[in-house]
Design a protein around this motif. Structure first.
Motif, short mmCIF file in Angstrom:
data_model
loop_
_atom_site.label_atom_id
_atom_site.label_comp_id
_atom_site.label_asym_id
_atom_site.label_seq_id
_atom_site.Cartn_x
_atom_site.Cartn_y
_atom_site.Cartn_z
N UNK A 133 0.84 -1.19 0.00
CA UNK A 133 0.00 0.00 0.00
C UNK A 133 0.88 1.25 0.00
N UNK A 134 0.51 2.19 -0.85
CA UNK A 134 1.20 3.48 -0.84
C UNK A 134 0.85 4.23 0.43
N UNK A 135 1.85 4.68 1.16
CA UNK A 135 1.61 5.35 2.43
C UNK A 135 2.70 6.36 2.71
N UNK A 136 2.34 7.38 3.46
CA UNK A 136 3.31 8.41 3.84
C UNK A 136 3.94 8.02 5.17
N UNK A 137 5.26 7.99 5.18
CA UNK A 137 6.00 7.57 6.37
C UNK A 137 6.51 8.80 7.10
N UNK A 167 2.15 -2.49 9.84
CA UNK A 167 3.42 -2.16 9.21
C UNK A 167 3.96 -0.91 9.86
N UNK A 168 5.25 -0.63 9.68
CA UNK A 168 5.86 0.55 10.31
C UNK A 168 5.13 1.85 9.99
N UNK A 169 4.53 1.95 8.79
CA UNK A 169 3.85 3.19 8.39
C UNK A 169 2.40 2.95 8.00
N UNK A 170 1.83 1.80 8.40
CA UNK A 170 0.45 1.46 8.06
C UNK A 170 -0.36 1.21 9.32
N UNK A 171 -1.66 1.54 9.26
CA UNK A 171 -2.53 1.34 10.40
C UNK A 171 -2.68 -0.16 10.70
N UNK A 172 -2.88 -0.50 11.98
CA UNK A 172 -3.07 -1.91 12.34
C UNK A 172 -4.34 -2.49 11.72
#
Length: 218
Positions: A133-137, A167-172
C-alpha cells in the motif's frame, strides 16, 4: 512406504529446503512476531510458536518478557487496548511463509496463572500481509510502498489474546480476540514446582494493590 510416511518425508524435505529454493514468496525478507501486555499487567512468555501456510513449525519463535509499560507514578492505564498498539517485544520469523497459526503459552504474573492459546490467522489477514500500500511515512517524510509484516499479540489477565497485523507506516489490521485456557500443569509445564518466572515489578504490585485487575476490559 505408506502414504503417511511419504507425506512426512516430503514435509521434512520442504522444511529443510524452503529458504534455499525460494519456497516462500513474501515481498519482504521475514515477518515479525511481537508480544505485549497492558500497563502493569506483566507477562512472561514461555513460548510463542508459529506455523506457516506450508505447515512448517517454528518453535520458540519468541520467549521471555513481553513489552509493557510500568511507570513508577502509577499513571498508566491498563484498561482496554490502544488504537495503535506497538509492535511488541519479539523476533523476525526467518524462513517462514505467511503464518497460519500462532501458539502462545504464557505466565500472567499479576494473577498468577499460566495460559495457552491457539490463534488461527485467517486468509484475509494473510492477504493483507502481502498487499503493498502506498503510504506516507512520518519517520523519514517519504511516500513508500508499505507492507503489514508485523504480527502483534497482546496478552492480558484472564487468558485474553488480542491480535493485530501492522506495518511501520500502516494502520493496524484487527485480526482476532482469542480466549486462552488455563494450563493445568502450571508454570513451565510443572517443572518449576509452581514457581513463576519473575516477581512483579514494585510499580505493578503497587498498582494491583491499589486498583486491582480490570478484568472484562480487554
Amino acid at each position: 512406504m505408506n502414504k503417511l510416511k511419504v507425506m512426512l518425508l516430503l514435509g521434512a524435505m520442504l522444511g529443510l529446503s524452503g529458504c534455499a529454493t525460494g519456497f516462500n514468496r513474501l515481498p519482504y525478507d521475514a515477518w515479525y512476531l511481537g508480544l505485549g501486555a497492558p500497563d502493569f499487567m506483566e507477562v512472561w512468555i514461555e513460548t510463542a510458536d508459529a506455523v506457516d501456510i506450508h505447515d512448517r513449525v517454528f518453535r520458540r519463535a519468541m520467549s521471555g518478557v513481553a513489552a509493557i509499560n510500568t511507570p513508577k507514578s502509577l499513571k498508566g492505564d491498563p484498561r482496554g487496548w490502544p488504537e495503535r498498539p506497538g509492535s511488541g517485544a519479539g523476533k523476525h520469523v526467518r524462513g517462514a511463509d505467511l503464518p497460519r497459526l500462532i501458539y502462545v503459552r504464557w505466565q500472567s504474573l499479576v494473577e498468577p496463572q499460566t495460559y495457552e492459546a491457539y490463534i488461527p490467522i485467517p486468509e484475509n489477514t494473510q492477504q493483507a500481509m502481502i498487499k503493498g500500500e502506498k503510504t506516507y511515512c512520518q519517520f523519514d517524510g517519504k511516500w513508500i510502498t508499505g507492507y503489514r509484516n508485523v504480527v502483534t499479540v497482546g496478552l492480558a489477565p484472564g487468558g485474553i489474546a488480542r491480535v493485530w497485523v501492522m506495518g511501520p507506516c500502516l494502520k493496524p489490521f484487527d485480526v482476532a480476540r482469542v480466549q486462552g485456557i488455563v494450563v493445568k500443569l502450571g508454570p513451565d509445564s510443572g517443572r518449576s514446582g509452581g514457581r513463576y518466572a519473575l516477581p512483579l515489578e514494585p510499580s505493578s504490585k503497587a498498582y494491583i494493590e491499589k486498583y486491582g485487575v480490570p478484568y472484562g476490559s480487554w
